[in-house]
Design an enzyme around this catalytic site. Structure first.
Site, PDB file in Angstrom:
ATOM      1  N   TYR A  75       0.834  -1.200   0.000  1.00 25.07           N
ATOM      2  CA  TYR A  75       0.000   0.000   0.000  1.00 25.07           C
ATOM      3  C   TYR A  75       0.871   1.254   0.000  1.00 25.07           C
ATOM      4  CZ  TYR A  75      -2.629   3.945   1.751  1.00 25.07           C
ATOM      5  OH  TYR A  75      -3.158   5.213   1.895  1.00 25.07           O
ATOM      6  N   ARG A 301     -10.165  34.356  46.623  1.00 28.75           N
ATOM      7  CA  ARG A 301     -10.348  33.267  47.577  1.00 28.75           C
ATOM      8  C   ARG A 301     -10.314  31.895  46.901  1.00 28.75           C
ATOM      9  NH1 ARG A 301     -15.893  32.061  50.490  1.00 28.75           N
ATOM     10  NH2 ARG A 301     -16.353  34.167  49.731  1.00 28.75           N
ATOM     11  N   ASN A 436     -13.297   7.969   2.851  1.00 28.73           N
ATOM     12  CA  ASN A 436     -12.267   7.091   3.416  1.00 28.73           C
ATOM     13  C   ASN A 436     -11.870   7.622   4.798  1.00 28.73           C
ATOM     14  OD1 ASN A 436     -10.126   5.083   3.508  1.00 28.73           O
ATOM     15  ND2 ASN A 436      -8.709   6.771   3.105  1.00 28.73           N
ATOM     16  N   GLN A 437     -11.584   8.918   4.862  1.00 30.04           N
ATOM     17  CA  GLN A 437     -11.304   9.566   6.146  1.00 30.04           C
ATOM     18  C   GLN A 437     -12.634  10.080   6.708  1.00 30.04           C
ATOM     19  OE1 GLN A 437      -8.329  12.608   5.491  1.00 30.04           O
ATOM     20  NE2 GLN A 437      -7.054  11.255   4.256  1.00 30.04           N
TER      21      GLN A 437
END
Length: 530
Positions: A75, A301, A436-437
């Site tokens: 890939y 405080r 894909n993403q």
């Protein structure tokens, strides 16, 4: 999985021990402070000379070459990227594929990263590749180290990353610069990368098949920005504590709100540390049975409870970021020992996004705290006898002078903007790249937001510091005033070396910008590490 050679650990120990020596990169972990020192140009880096380290790095690339010869498919080496992973690349085009990757990602927009941030990006990417599981050559590591050694730093646009598949677009500018394309900052000047390389007789690098992915498919930009944000935030907790002590003193407040026994009843350790620092600053070791003023307003405080949230979050923020810094976060990863290529999603920047989203919220609260303290200081109804707006003018000139009136307005504006930017970026995931993403981290946007929030908080801190020093000095002039504790008096004296008191009105923008620079430089040593 094969790990970096353990024999190189000694080099890192030596590096930590010897001041001024370069950080030796050998695949072993570094820390966030290392990123900061390199980013600020205070330290160089060098690759380990241990032959075992080089062998470990090169073994990944050699394994890929064998795999290509045996199977012909890897890939991102013989295929397209992302959703195009099923598209085969012709053998004659394999060498061109990495160049194509950084070329089509050259669409970054917006302002460029600062030189410090870009240095950090180069280092963070180099540290990840030194893990030895990205399938790159030792020569690529040498080229990245060369950028830092020569201080030839890529010009990287801020915008264009969704934080998965890593910081693809901004990191394409790093890959392109190695190959002699796009622009660099060289000796303070922006120039073409090709010119900077040619001047040093260095030929542009030719990326090997997996190296485009290895450079770009990771979290280096968000992690680098996060490391710088962490350092700024850590210093702001200390500075906010010191300014709070000055506010209590200037307001003639109750120094016993920070009693040790009181804080033992709510044992958040960071909150307890803040209270202890305030006790020491104010010389208030224990609470008398009847305090002169029972209860101050919350902005003084409850200061340990506000600052303490940041203090208590810092350790786990550090853990998240240090793990990301020292991770291999590209895809795929190479396990030479097991003989496999592992496809996953380590480029996803979720941990960085979560740290940055929470950091900006907690830090913006520091601005809100300081802004409220400043509002008390300038208001003669609440500042217990100080002049309106902390004016230092003489009685006859008071009607004409307005002291810190406009500064308080500005601090309120900066605080409001900081608070507005605390919306978490990570919840705005968008589906990209043909789905894909389809789930992304937004870690880089979160980191950029955090840096902007920090800048605004530093501006509020500068304004309140300016005013509290004035307030302490005005309080000292009152007959009923208690003596200024020594530590606070010494600190005000240090600040006075940088800025003058405000007597007659004057424009304070130069003062405030100067104080902001000093804050960014961590100019004052405030508290021990404890």
């Amino acid at each position: 999985m094969t790990q970096p050679p353990a024999s190189s650990t000694l080099a890192r120990t030596d590096r930590q021990r010897t001041e001024g020596q370069p950080i030796i990169l050998d695949g072993q972990p570094i820390d966030l402070e290392d990123v900061l020192t390199v980013a600020e140009g205070r330290c160089k880096v060098a690759l380990s000379s241990d032959p075992a380290f080089r062998t470990h790095i090169d073994s990944g690339q050699q394994f890929l070459e064998r795999l290509l010869a045996e199977e012909g498919v890897v890939y991102g080496v013989t295929t397209g990227y992302g959703d195009a992973c099923t598209r085969a690349v012709a053998a004659e085009d394999i060498d061109s594929l990495p160049h194509q990757l950084f070329t089509f990602h050259g669409c970054g927009m917006g302002q460029s990263l600062s030189v410090e941030a870009a240095r950090a990006v180069v280092l963070v990417r180099l540290v990840s590749l030194c893990r030895g599981v990205s399938g790159v050559s030792f020569e690529l590591l040498e080229r990245l180290a060369w950028l830092l050694e020569e201080d030839v730093i890529p010009v990287i646009p801020e915008e264009g990353s969704v934080g998965a598949s890593g910081d693809l677009t901004p990191l394409s500018y790093l890959a392109a610069v190695l190959c002699g394309e796009r622009e660099v900052i060289d000796n303070g000047q922006c120039r073409p990368a090709s010119e900077a390389l040619a001047q040093r007789s260095l030929t542009p690098y030719r990326l090997k098949p997996k190296e485009g992915l290895a450079l770009m498919n990771g979290t280096a930009v968000m992690t680098a920005l996060a490391a710088l944000a962490f350092s700024r935030c850590e210093y702001l907790t200390h500075l906010t504590t010191r300014i709070t002590a000055l506010s209590v003193q200037a307001l003639d407040g109750n120094p016993y709100h920070f009693d040790a026994d009181l804080f033992a009843a709510k044992p958040h350790p960071g909150q307890q540390r803040v209270a202890a620092r305030l006790r020491d600053d104010l010389h208030a070791p224990s609470t008398p049975r009847n305090s002169p003023r029972l209860q101050d307003r919350y902005s003084t405080r409850c200061a340990p409870h506000v600052i303490g949230v940041v203090e208590d979050a810092l350790p786990w923020w550090r853990e998240f970021l240090t793990n990301e810094l020292n991770s291999a976060n590209d895809n795929p990863l190479i396990d030479v020992e097991a003989g496999k290529v592992m496809h996953g999603g380590h480029f996803y920047g979720g941990h960085v996004a979560f740290v940055m989203d929470s950091l900006k919220q907690a830090t913006a609260n520091l601005a809100d705290l300081l802004d409220r303290q400043l509002a008390l200081l300038v208001d003669s109804r609440y500042n217990h006898g100080l002049p309106s707006n902390l004016s230092g003018a003489s009685a006859s000139r008071l009607p004409l002078n307005h002291g810190y009136k406009a500064v308080q307005i500005g601090a309120s504006a900066w605080t409001a903007e900081a608070l507005k930017l605390t919306m978490p970026a990570s919840v705005f995931s968008r589906s990209t790249e043909c789905h894909n993403q389809d789930k992304v981290s937004m870690g880089t946007i979160a980191a950029r937001d955090a840096l902007r929030v920090l800048t605004l908080v530093e501006q509020v801190a500068a304004a309140t510091l300016h005013a509290t020093c004035q307030g302490v000095e005005l309080r000292r002039q009152l007959q009923s005033a208690t003596p200024t504790p020594q530590r606070l008096a010494e600190f005000v004296e240090q600040v006075r070396k940088e800025i003058a008191p405000l007597e007659e009105d004057r424009a304070l923008d130069r003062d405030l910008n100067h104080l902001c620079r000093l804050i960014r430089q961590r100019h004052w040593s405030l508290y021990d590490a404890s």
